[in-house]
Design an enzyme around this catalytic site. Sequence first.
Site, short mmCIF file in Angstrom:
data_model
loop_
_atom_site.label_atom_id
_atom_site.label_comp_id
_atom_site.label_asym_id
_atom_site.label_seq_id
_atom_site.Cartn_x
_atom_site.Cartn_y
_atom_site.Cartn_z
CB ALA A 119 -5.38 15.00 67.54
CE1 TYR A 135 -2.82 20.52 48.80
CE2 TYR A 135 -2.39 18.18 49.02
CZ TYR A 135 -3.26 19.24 49.07
OH TYR A 135 -4.58 19.01 49.39
#
Length: 317
Positions: free
Chosen positions: A212, A58
């Site tokens: 969401a 990452y």
Amino acid sequence: MRTTTLGRDGPVVGRLGLGAMGLSYRYAPASRSRGEAVALVRKAVDLGVNLVETAGAYASGENERLIGEAIRGRRDEVVLCTGGGLLGDLDGVLRPAGGPRALRAAVDDSLRRLHVDHIDLYLLRRVDPGVPLEESWGALAEQVWAGKIRMLGLPVVTVQEARAAEAVHEAAAMAAEVSLFTRCGLDDVVPYTVQRRIALLAGAPLGRGLLAGALSRYDDLPLDDWRRTQPRFAPRAIRHNFALTQAVAQVAARHAVTPAQVALAWLLRLGEHVVPLPGTRAPHHLEENLGGDRVRLTEQDLTDLEFLPYPAGAPEV
């Protein structure tokens, strides 16, 4: 927060962890604040989150450096999860790197960036098609025996591959992208993890934000957001997928909670060994996500969610 155990005799962790990838990688990088990211990780620990997940790939190791800074002085409060077997390029493309030499170097690099003397859970992020799984797994097992790693975790593999790996060294966890929008393989993976008492770490449990309910248009995504390159977020697909989230919103309305909390509660119902790893950069969303542990879905809710159509676009890569 309810708790579970990583593997047969691993540490006790909360049923909801923190996925740290988005704090410094892929999602609108220009809008990120390192100080705010560090503060969010510390707030998560304050709220009882003790499983924090990162990876060497990452942001070319920057994500691990950030986590190392965030947990400084609080190492004993955190079950630290990172992983290797992937190399990340500046273009955001992740490529497998599962050779023994690469994995040994990746472990040492992670220890240095995190400023720790051991890693609690180390995940093999992906099976390298050019390297036998047993060879990659054996190289990581050596790092356990050397005291650099406490436990190992598998990526999504077949049951046959998992058994072959566990003949070399037991797995404490398996990491997979799992959500209401990504249910492929659950019929095989979940029974195996239950049988072997392996924790199932559910990455991207909110469908990269879709579940969401806040993303309804392609233009809602910042210009530098990686999701603009992904099929599920293409203009036509994202409109279709947003419509699917309305079924989740209806269940949420029955309980006076948010769609994100319903999506996390659905995952928690899969088994006591399932640990979703939602990520966020917003403190209020962090608190909202943790509320998913308190939602108790009814049989009617589960039926409605079970028949939620699959989204448009292939899963993210």
